[in-house]
Enzyme design. Structure first.
Site, PDB file in Angstrom:
ATOM      1  N   GLU A   1      11.027  -5.450   0.804  1.00  0.00           N
ATOM      2  CA  GLU A   1       9.833  -5.187  -0.016  1.00  0.00           C
ATOM      3  C   GLU A   1       9.685  -6.212  -1.147  1.00  0.00           C
ATOM      4  O   GLU A   1       9.151  -5.908  -2.206  1.00  0.00           O
ATOM      5  CB  GLU A   1       9.850  -3.759  -0.581  1.00  0.00           C
ATOM      6  CG  GLU A   1       9.958  -2.673   0.454  1.00  0.00           C
ATOM      7  CD  GLU A   1       8.892  -2.741   1.540  1.00  0.00           C
ATOM      8  OE1 GLU A   1       7.845  -3.375   1.321  1.00  0.00           O
ATOM      9  OE2 GLU A   1       9.112  -2.162   2.611  1.00  0.00           O
ATOM     10  N   GLY A   2      10.147  -7.422  -0.892  1.00  0.00           N
ATOM     11  CA  GLY A   2      10.063  -8.485  -1.882  1.00  0.00           C
ATOM     12  C   GLY A   2      11.382  -8.672  -2.599  1.00  0.00           C
ATOM     13  O   GLY A   2      11.852  -7.780  -3.304  1.00  0.00           O
TER      14      GLY A   2
END
Length: 598
Positions: free
Chosen positions: A440-441
């Site tokens: 998610e980054g």
């Protein structure tokens, strides 16, 4: 060790005393959310987490998931637990009542989310992704899409995914190649491959609703040419029944360091003529829409960092109480004692405990701010709250997950050699935690977002407002009595000064030397997290001191709050000065070495 006990007393303290539960329950749509109802929800969630999900955590780690001819089979007990989870209404907690949800505030769902993730992180990923998909469809889906998909996603009968990453793209979504061909009837055929799709295929539900990024034939290059599509595993008939199998298939699952029971899938779209999908919102705005899911997921992954830290701490604490080794320092010939008597073990446990409590406080405060951003009748309050949430989400995601790796590693260290043995259970928390600063980054992506979009773009306006709030707490500490409060005030004051100097450097440097600013982006994120955590711990100490002075409540709990805040001030906040120095002075050492010298 499979036991997990939800730290409900601390959750209640943070919600009521720091995150303004009373204010949240007074917002429009929250009138029926009484303190008694919140306590009942926490109690029932704690029972489910500890009694149903936690015992499956080790089983899932050991057994993993199985892929066979395109089908994925979850670990023993998973399907039964998920069915019970959905039937108990946990999937619908924070969803819109129009589609069968309970409409509870984000603050409440945040505390419950922590329990799921601490009890069984791999299990929690399925409802987490579904929640993000629900949010995206709620905000950007058509009425037809909402009516077709949301009731069964909210009920847990169907789950959801998000499909961004491709083999050649990684985090560079401008390189997405999956294509969508219009069919002239409002549908599109999707062709391409997506990787790292969490719960992209499983045996828990009858249908999976994929949200997929793809390009239309006339799309511009880069991120501005990406659209978002709904692509169900099974097509849905007009009456809501399942139709034909769609042309999306799991061609393999990944073999991972941790979260073994969460299937991470490679999905192929269109290998047999094209997967049927429908456009979400407007063409070429898919990445913008997907960020709705990503922000939800990033906050949730930050909660994973908090939850795994709590789980690792609980296990290490119990081991330290049970493990008898050595005599008490300074007592010649004394009896053998448990290792909790040893100063360095106490230091490690206090490090785990204090940082976990700081993360919980900060995350819950951000969760409450999200409620104010979405529900408050005053537009100015909504805007101010949203700016705070936007600023803090990369900090919650990046700082909490980086901490989780360190805290889980400390948990292994507390166990000594037994921590390195899989059967003990401490190693699983470390392996599971290691993905959280990545998916998610990555932490660098969070840090880039923080210094670029959230600070430099607005000249540091929002962070200056946060620092001003920190200064108020520093002043309140000055009026408090006792050595502990004085120590907390000194450390917080130095931390704020370090944060302020680093933020000023980012604002001043970003426009003229972007690489120099980005060298310090991750240190800055960690610095911000540490000081923001110290801010919340100081607030907690002030509340605890007031409650002790009033003479009612759990005195032992409040005294522990002050001691823990003092430890954080003495052992964690001093890191702020060094990180600030690195942000301001660290560019030459990182950038000047020639490429061939590496």
């Amino acid at each position: 060790m499979s036991q997990y006990t939800a730290p409900i007393r601390d959750m209640q303290f943070v919600m009521r005393e720091l995150a303004n539960l009373e204010g949240v329950t007074g917002l429009p749509g929250c009138e029926e959310v009484t303190p008694d109802l919140v306590d009942a929800i926490l109690d029932e969630a704690g029972k489910f987490a500890g009694g149903v999900l936690a015992p499956l955590n080790k089983i899932g780690d050991r057994e993993g998931t199985k892929w066979q001819e395109g089908q994925v089979f979850t670990a023993p007990g998973w399907k039964e637990a998920y069915t019970q989870f959905a039937e108990s209404g946990w999937t619908a907690l924070a969803c819109d009542p129009k589609y069968g949800g309970q409409g509870l505030p984000k603050l409440v769902s945040t505390a419950v989310m922590e329990m799921w993730k601490a009890a069984n992180m791999a299990f929690s990923l399925c409802p987490m992704l579904t929640t993000g998909a629900i949010e995206a469809l709620m905000l950007r889906g058509s009425d037809a899409q909402k009516d077709m998909y949301l009731p069964k996603m909210v009920s847990g009968e169907w789950t959801g995914t998000m499909n961004l990453t491709e083999p050649q793209a990684g985090s560079d979504l401008a390189a997405v190649r999956t294509r969508a061909e219009p069919q002239g009837d409002g549908t599109y055929k999707i062709f391409g491959q997506k990787i790292f799709i969490t719960y992209g295929e499983h045996d828990l539900t009858d249908n999976i609703i994929h949200l997929v990024l793809a390009r239309l034939p006339d799309a511009p290059e880069g991120v501005k040419g990406i659209s978002l599509f709904v692509v169900p595993k099974f097509l849905v008939n007009a009456d809501g029944s399942l139709g034909a199998r769609n042309d999306v298939h799991c061609v393999s699952i990944e073999h991972k360091l941790g979260i073994h029971a969460s299937p991470t899938c490679v999905l192929a779209f269109g290998d047999h003529g094209g997967a049927i999908g429908t456009l979400v919102g407007e063409p070429n705005r898919g990445l913008e829409y997907m960020f709705i899911m990503m922000n939800e997921a990033r906050f949730a992954v930050g909660m994973e960092g908090l939850a795994l830290s709590e789980r690792a701490y609980q296990q290490a604490r119990q081991y330290a109480k049970d493990r008898v080794q050595g005599t008490d320092l300074g007592v010649r010939g004394g009896p053998k004692v448990n290792i909790l008597h040893h100063p360095d073990v106490r230091r490690m446990l206090m490090s785990m405990k204090s940082q976990t409590e700081a993360m919980r406080a900060l995350a819950y405060v951000v969760g409450a701010a999200s409620d104010f951003a979405h529900r408050h009748p005053d537009q100015a309050v909504r805007a101010r709250s949203q700016a705070f949430v936007d600023l803090m989400i990369p900090v919650v995601k990046g700082w909490c997950t980086e901490n989780a790796v360190e805290i889980a590693s400390t948990g292994v260290q507390v166990h000594g050699g037994m921590g390195f043995i899989e059967e003990t259970g401490a190693a699983q928390h470390l392996r599971d935690a290691r993905i959280t600063p990545i998916y998610e980054g990555t932490t660098a992506i969070q840090a880039n977002d923080l210094i670029g979009r959230k600070i430099a773009r607005e000249g540091g306006e929002t962070i200056k407002g946060v620092i001003a709030e920190m200064r108020k707490v520093e002043a309140d500490l000055g009026a408090a009595q006792g050595e502990a409060m004085a120590a907390i005030r000194r450390a917080l004051g130095e931390g704020i000064k370090a944060l302020e100097a680093a933020a000023a450097y980012i604002v001043e440097t970003y426009g003229r030397d972007i690489k120099a600013a980005h060298v310090g982006s991750v240190p800055f994120l960690k610095l911000f997290g540490i000081v923001a955590g110290g801010w919340q711990m100081a607030r907690a100490a002030l509340v605890a001191a007031r409650r002790l002075e009033e003479g009612h409540g759990d005195a032992e709990f409040y005294r522990a709050k002050i001691v823990t805040a003092r430890f954080y001030a003495d052992h964690v906040l001093p890191q702020a000065g060094g990180l600030s120095y690195t942000v301001i002075n660290g560019a030459p050492g990182a950038l000047e070495l020639a490429e061939e010298a590496f």
